[in-house]
Structure formats: structure tokens, C-alpha cells
Enzyme design. Structure first.
Site, short mmCIF file in Angstrom:
data_model
loop_
_atom_site.label_atom_id
_atom_site.label_comp_id
_atom_site.label_asym_id
_atom_site.label_seq_id
_atom_site.Cartn_x
_atom_site.Cartn_y
_atom_site.Cartn_z
N GLY A 247 0.78 -1.25 -0.02
CA GLY A 247 0.11 -0.10 0.01
C GLY A 247 0.77 1.20 0.02
O GLY A 247 0.67 2.23 -0.89
N PHE A 248 1.75 1.38 0.96
CA PHE A 248 2.72 2.37 1.26
C PHE A 248 2.10 3.88 1.22
O PHE A 248 2.70 4.77 0.95
CB PHE A 248 3.61 2.48 -0.08
CG PHE A 248 4.26 1.14 -0.40
CD1 PHE A 248 4.79 0.46 0.23
CD2 PHE A 248 4.10 0.78 -1.94
CE1 PHE A 248 5.52 -1.06 -0.17
CE2 PHE A 248 4.61 -0.67 -2.20
CZ PHE A 248 5.27 -1.20 -1.17
N GLY A 710 6.90 2.91 16.09
CA GLY A 710 6.82 2.36 14.91
C GLY A 710 7.89 2.29 14.05
O GLY A 710 8.76 3.20 13.98
N GLU A 713 8.46 3.82 8.88
CA GLU A 713 8.88 5.09 7.93
C GLU A 713 10.37 5.06 8.32
O GLU A 713 10.99 6.06 7.69
CB GLU A 713 8.08 5.97 8.19
CG GLU A 713 6.85 6.20 7.14
CD GLU A 713 5.31 6.01 7.80
OE1 GLU A 713 4.49 6.66 7.17
OE2 GLU A 713 5.50 5.62 8.82
#
Length: 746
Positions: A247-248, A710, A713
Site C-alpha cells: 500500500g505504502f 513504529g 517509516e
């Protein structure tokens, strides 16, 4: 039995490699029809005539939908906003005759087979009245304006107000650099095409009841969209997306195939599947082209005293898509005199869309090259300059980080890479006819947590089922959620089943922004703890129970048993406790939200240091990234194997952004011309060589109870600048426009 922190292989791996995993266009549906989208051939203007007679004459064609015959829709700006919508008026497919951008969907042909629908679409004749369009960002910078404010600014804050006196400090600086940095638009290009399969049924009152298999990074977002646009109650809708082939960021917003398939299914009272082509994947959002100006000043010892960073991003004429591009320098570096600015240039393109590390990789690609330039102005090692200006504060907000192990990233990354052996002068390292260059850069990305819910049920057969309506976009969500659940209740991985991607499950936000592990992981931990507390209540009721006066903090779950921490011999199996529940599963639903009061005095970020070696052919100008090291401070690492994969993926994409990726707009037509995987260049296996990942130990009890940040990124943010800096070190030529293709070096 500790699952968290172990390099466990993906629990969904077997389904993926054997083909059992079903994607949006792969679900078997009886009596299925197929839709094919017709795209506009102009960038701006109006449709003056649509002739679908030839298409409708074909056997098997059911209908051709256009703005003239589409159903009336409950579609108002005041109510319709998807979870990732920027300020403005969202695009409405088939709304009217107006053409807003090239490739805009203007008709849908529905037929009994895909092949007939595709051929019939080629027979639809469309006439236009064309208007003058503007798609060139650099030619329209004079039209730049401030972005409109909206709820999106909570996660995408505007630049902070200026502090100090940049102009005076810059003029007084002993060393200074300023430059203009440009990068072209980029497209996400995940392998799986966007598709929606809408299964049409009716309820007891003959009202439409839809099950939708959608390619999306958030089933909750898709159901919200369909309910609002088509005025269908949630109880008659179900959106399912168990797997996603990449998806990105392209799947954060509902794409127009969802609208088309749902509209057709409701009108035809048939099940409909619409799949976009690879060319149409270039018609619904992209990383925006951006122009940046960066100026830095420093004192003779390398202390930075002035920082200026502005950016001009493109957006559509109907929405104000924004990114956090310029704020990062003030977060990382401590100069007293700082000015930042960010403006938008509306163009005749579709609204840009979040794309892995939106704004962060864009802004850092310019800022960290400027830092390298400043280091050379000072005659100082680039790593030494960053250490000289290291700050434990977010200087935009004048508050500390919840944790920041960036200094250790620098140390460990430099040691692993061998940075101390680097010669300072450009063109000073050579092998045969190749120039060798070493470059480095810093990375930073926000560590956010939103709210989510989860359900857990310990079944009478001893298995634990946990669910949440989050997404698996390839990051390993199935696996880490299984690990968290297993750890919380002391169970083996094989006894835990985590389910996701279904609006029948408890609500979760779209999967993006590197917040899924923190958000949904915290919800999974919380709901499993609730199950644990229910088990403790059952244990207290046992005759002669050693747990009668035990509190939650007195017990632990180990090897499928509940036991006292102070007396491990006082233990009872989970199966025994479930059997005490009247033959029913022990089931709980729970939710979590970020602890705003605990977090408000801290900035929460992941950090990285990227080190890159390039080899540049002195005669041809070809660039090869021969090796790279990324040192990551990302809080607690739930699974080193899936975490490493995330960073490797970011590194590969960072190399691709630096050297290959560019969506080429022909401004004569206002159209992306390289709209295929043959012409849109990405890094392939032959481009990728020795990649190394270091996870620096980092403890953080502010970001969330799990201590996780996370990783989706942070792996990409520093890489493009590190590649660009290595190319300068190899060649002595500074290229400020990405991608750095061989023509720019020659």
C-alpha cells in the site's frame, strides 16, 4: 515463555507463499460481473458528449455509467470526510461533466466478463471542450499560498513561528550554505492493483446488504465512505481486507474503484468487481513534487547559529494536501535563529497522497544534504558536525524527547560502517575506474499512538482468538499482534490466532504513520489483560483457592497457567479456569487511547543514522550503492525479524528515491507519461547490495505501555540524503535534484 522480542517467522507466511491468502480481486463470488473504468484524455475542461452506443451493442454489456445516469448520492462536504481527507472538497467520481485532472474516471462499463468490459470501454466515444491547464510546479511558484487549516493539522502541524533573527545571524555566520532542492512526483506502485469486489444481497426488508472485499489500509475508512456516500446503514455493510499486496500510503484513502463497484452493484442489483489497471494506478494520488530552499550558518567551531527552510508543495485545485516538510531541522538542531515556511501551489492534478514517510523523507533529503554542504564549508567531518549540534530537546517545542538514542545510533552505525577510515576530500577514494564515496545522514520520524479496540476470547479448547479491524499491509501485523497476545496470557504462539481486516471486528484506525504497532498492539495487550482479570476472578472462586486475596499485580501468566509471582507452585491451568466458566469462552472487548496527560510534556520520535557507500563509474556516471548501514533507535523491538524487514524495505526505497524514482509529467498534456512498471523505474535486485541494520537499545515508557515506536517509516527517512552525500564525496559534484540520474552527474 516470552514471544515478544523473538525473531518469529510470520504466522501468515504459509498462506502467502502457498497462495491460500486471498486479496481483494481473488474472492470467488457467484454471478459476478466486471467493471472497467474509462479515464479522461485531457487534464482540464468539460465533457461535451459521451456516446456509449457501440459499447452497449455488445453481447454481455450490462450498463455504461456516466455522470448523466449515475444514481443520486448522499454526498455532502459537511458530512463526507474519510479518515485521511485533507481540507477541501473531496473528489467525486462521475459528479458532473467537469474534468479536473488527466486520467480522471469519467465512465464505468459493466459486463458479464472482464474481457468484454475492457473491450467495450475502448468503444466509448467522448468529446471534450479543453481548457488551459497548469501542472508545472516550478513555473507556478508565484501562485503559492498558505494551506487551509483543518483537523489534519493535528497530525501534520504547520511550521513553528520564527525565532531569533535569521537574516542577521546568517550574515554574521563564519560558514554558510544555501541551496534549492527539487524532487519530482513519485507514485506508490504496490504490486497488487487496487480492486473492490462488492457482493450484493438483500436483508429481510429487501434493502441492499453489501459485503465488500476492498484493497485498503483501513476497512473502517472504507465502510465509513460507503455508508456516507450511498446512505447505507452500517448494519447492512461489511468490508473485508485480510491481506494487502502493498500500500505504502496509497490505500489510506478509499480509491475510486470502491465507489464505482458499489454504485454499479446497487444499480444493477448484482455483484460487481472493479480492478484498476497499472496505468490507472497513476490517477489517484502521489508523493507531491516539491521545491525547497535551505540555508544554514555556523560559527567557526561548527556551532550552528542560523537555519532557514522553506518548501513549496503541489496540491490539487479541490483539496489542500499538506505534509510536514520543514519542521524537522528545528526538532533536531539547536540554532537560536530559525525561520521555516511551507506553502502550497494548486495545480490541475489529483490530490497528492501520503507516501511512506510523507514530508519527512522529502524535508530530510534536503536538510541533510545541506548539513553535508555546511560540513564541507567548515572543513569538518559530517558526523562531527552533527554531534557538535546534537540536542536532547525538540527545539521547536522546547521540550525533551521521551527517549532519544540518536547519539548511540551515530556511534554504532559509524563503527559498523568503518566511518573513521573515511578520507575527507571528495574524489580521494578510488577503485579501478570507479570513484568511491561515503556519505551519512540523520533520520527522524514521529512516534504516534491513536485509539483502537480489540476483542479476545479464550476458548474451551484452550485456544486464544484475538481480533481487531486493523490492516496487514505487509509489515507483519498478524505476527506481532499474535506475539503480544501470547505473551500477555503466557501462551505458546501456536495456540493464538489473531484476526484482522474485517469491519465485524472492533474498530481500529487506518494503518499508516507508523502507529499500528503502538496503537493496535496496546489494544491487544489491554484486552488480553481483561481476559486475564476475568480468569483471576474465576480462580478466586475455586475451593481453597490460593488466589483468594491475590491482586492483579500479584499474579503472572506462564506456560498456559495462572500463578502467584511469590509462589510459582500456586498455579492453575487456563483450561481449568475456562471450564469453570459454565462451558463458555472467556471473552472480553477493550479499547485504548494515547495517554495525553503523560505525553504532553514530551516529543515522541524514532531516530536513525544512515551510512552509505557508493561506487560511481568515472566515465559513464553510473551509480551503484555497494553497501549501507542503518542504525535505528525505535524503542522496544517486538520482533527483530519483521522489524529488520521493515528497515530493509525503507532502505531499498530510500536508494530508489535517490537514484531512480520519478513520475514524469508532460506539461503539454498534463499527464504522467511513464505510467507503467516498465517506464517508472524502481530499484531492483541488481541495484541492491550489502544492507545492514542495527537496532540500538532504547527504553521508553512514555510512548505507550509496550514501549514500542513504529518502524515503517524511519528506515527510509535518512537514506536519500546519505546516498546524495556519498555521491558528492565520490565525485565532488553536488546534485540537489532527486533522483540523481547519470545525466546530472555527466
Amino acid at each position: 515463555m516470552t514471544a515478544i522480542g523473538k525473531p518469529i517467522s510470520r504466522v501468515d507466511g504459509n498462506e502467502k507463499v502457498t497462495g491460500k491468502a486471498k486479496y481483494a480481486a481473488e474472492f470467488n463470488v457467484p454471478d459476478l460481473t466486471y467493471g472497467y473504468v474509462v479515464s479522461s484524455a485531457i487534464a482540464k475542461g468539460k465533457i461535451t458528449n459521451i456516446d456509449a452506443s457501440d459499447a452497449l451493442s455488445l453481447d454481455g454489456v450490462l450498463k455504461v455509467f456516466t455522470y448523466k445516469n449515475r444514481p443520486k448520492l448522499a454526498w455532502f462536504d459537511i458530512s463526507y470526510k474519510d479518515q485521511d481527507a485533507p481540507p477541501g472538497s473531496p473528489f467525486r467520481p462521475l459528479q458532473d461533466e467537469t474534468i479536473k485532472y488527466s486520467g480522471q474516471p469519467i465512465a464505468l462499463v459493466v459486463a458479464e466478463t472482464f474481457e468484454v468490459a475492457r473491450y467495450a470501454a475502448s468503444l466509448v466515444r467522448i468529446e471534450y471542450k479543453e481548457d488551459t491547464h497548469e501542472t508545472d510546479l516550478e513555473a507556478n511558484l508565484h501562485r503559492a499560498r498558505e494551506p487551509k487549516s483543518g483537523i489534519a493539522s493535528l497530525l501534520k502541524p504547520p511550521p513553528p513561528k520564527p525565532r531569533g533573527d535569521f537574516e542577521t545571524a546568517y550574515q554574521d555566520a563564519s560558514a554558510k550554505t544555501n541551496g534549492r532542492y527539487v524532487h519530482a512526483a513519485e507514485h506508490h506502485n504496490p504490486m497488487e492493483l487496487f480492486a473492490s469486489t462488492v457482493v450484493y444481497e438483500t436483508d429481510s426488508k429487501k434493502k441492499p446488504k453489501l459485503t465488500i472485499y476492498d484493497k485498503t489500509q483501513g476497512v473502517t475508512n472504507s465502510i465509513l465512505y460507503v455508508s456516507q456516500v450511498f446512505n447505507i446503514p452500517f448494519k447492512n455493510l461489511r468490508v473485508v481486507s485480510p491481506y494487502m499486496g502493498g500500500g505504502f500510503g496509497a490505500g489510506l484513502r478509499p480509491q475510486y474503484q470502491l465507489f464505482m463497484a458499489t454504485m454499479a452493484a446497487l444499480e444493477l442489483k448484482r455483484s460487481v468487481r472493479v480492478t484498476l489497471t497499472r496505468q490507472q494506478m497513476f490517477t489517484f494520488g502521489h508523493r507531491p513534487a516539491t521545491v525547497q530552499n535551505v540555508a544554514l550558518g555556523a560559527l567557526p567551531d561548527g556551532t550552528m547559529n542560523a537555519l532557514y527552510h522553506d518548501a513549496y508543495g503541489e496540491t490539487s485545485q479541490f483539496e489542500d494536501y499538506t505534509e510536514v516538510v520543514v519542521n524537522w531541522g528545528g526538532m533536531l538542531y539547536p540554532p537560536e535563529n530559525v525561520t521555516m515556511d511551507y506553502k502550497l501551489v494548486p495545480l490541475d492534478v489529483y490530490s497528492p497522497l501520503d507516501m511512506r514517510a510523507p514530508g519527512g523523507v522529502t524535508g530530510m533529503a534536503a536538510l541533510e544534504v545541506a548539513m553535508d554542504e555546511l560540513a564541507y564549508e567548515l572543513g569538518m567531518d559530517p558526523l562531527e558536525l552533527r554531534l557538535k549540534n546534537y540536542s536532547d530537546l525538540d527545539n521547536n517545542e522546547k521540550r525533551p524527547y521521551s527517549s532519544k538514542e540518536l547519539r548511540e545510533c551515530f556511534r554504532q552505525g559509524a563503527e559498523r560502517f568503518g566511518w573513521s577510515k573515511r578520507s575527507f576530500e571528495p574524489r580521494s577514494m578510488k577503485k579501478d575506474h570507479n570513484l568511491i564515496g561515503w556519505g551519512m545522514a540523520t533520520g527522524i520520524w514521529d512516534s504516534n499512538m491513536l485509539g483502537a479496540r480489540a476483542e479476545a476470547a479464550l476458548l474451551v479448547n484452550g485456544k486464544l482468538w484475538v481480533s481487531s479491524a486493523t490492516a496487514e499491509i505487509g509489515t507483519g501485523t498478524y505476527t506481532i499482534m499474535t506475539q503480544i497476545a501470547a505473551d500477555t496470557l503466557g501462551m505458546p504462539i501456536e495456540d493464538v490466532l489473531f484476526k484482522l481486516g474485517d469491519t465485524d471486528f472492533p474498530i481500529a484506525p487506518i494503518s499508516g504513520g507508523s502507529w499500528t504497532a503502538a496503537t493496535v498492539g496496546s489494544a491487544v495487550q489491554a484486552v488480553c489483560e481483561e481476559v486475564g482479570k476475568s480468569l483471576l476472578k474465576l480462580a478466586k472462586k475455586m475451593p481453597g483457592s490460593p488466589f483468594k486475596s491475590a491482586k492483579w499485580e500479584d499474579i503472572e501468566f506462564v506456560d498456559k497457567h495462572l500463578r502467584l509471582k511469590k509462589d510459582p507452585s500456586a498455579a492453575v491451568s487456563l483450561m481449568t479456569l475456562v471450564n469453570l466458566n459454565g462451558g463458555k469462552a472467556v471473552r472480553e472487548t477493550s479499547g485504548v487511547f494515547a495517554d495525553v496527560m503523560k505525553q504532553k510534556n514530551f516529543t515522541r520520535s524514532a531516530h536513525a543514522a544512515a551510512f552509505v557507500e557508493v561506487m560511481v563509474d568515472e566515465e559513464l556516471g553510473t551509480v551503484k550503492v555497494t553497501r549501507a548501514v542503518s542504525a535505528i533507535a525505535g524503542g522496544r523491538i517486538l520482533n527483530p525479524k519483521t522489524a529488520r524487514s521493515q528497515i530493509l524495505g525503507g532502505m531499498v526505497w530510500g536508494i530508489s528515491k535517490a537514484l531512480h524514482e520519478e513520475s514524469a509529467l508532460d506539461h503539454t498534456f498534463g499527464r504522467f507519461m511513464n505510467h507503467s512498471l516498465a517506464e517508472y523505474h524502481v530499484s531492483v535486485n541488481a541495484d541492491i547490495h550489502d544492507l545492514d541494520v542495527i537496532f540500538v537499545e532504547e527504553h521508553d515508557d512514555v510512548v505507550n505501555k509496550l514501549g514500542v515506536k513504529g518502524l515503517g517509516e524511519i528506515g527510509i527517512v535518512g537514506m536519500p540524503a546519505a546516498v546524495a552525500n556519498a555521491i558528492f564525496h565520490a565525485t565532488g559534484k553536488r546534485v540537489r535534484d532527486l533522483p540523481i540520474t547519470l545525466d546530472k552527474l555527466l
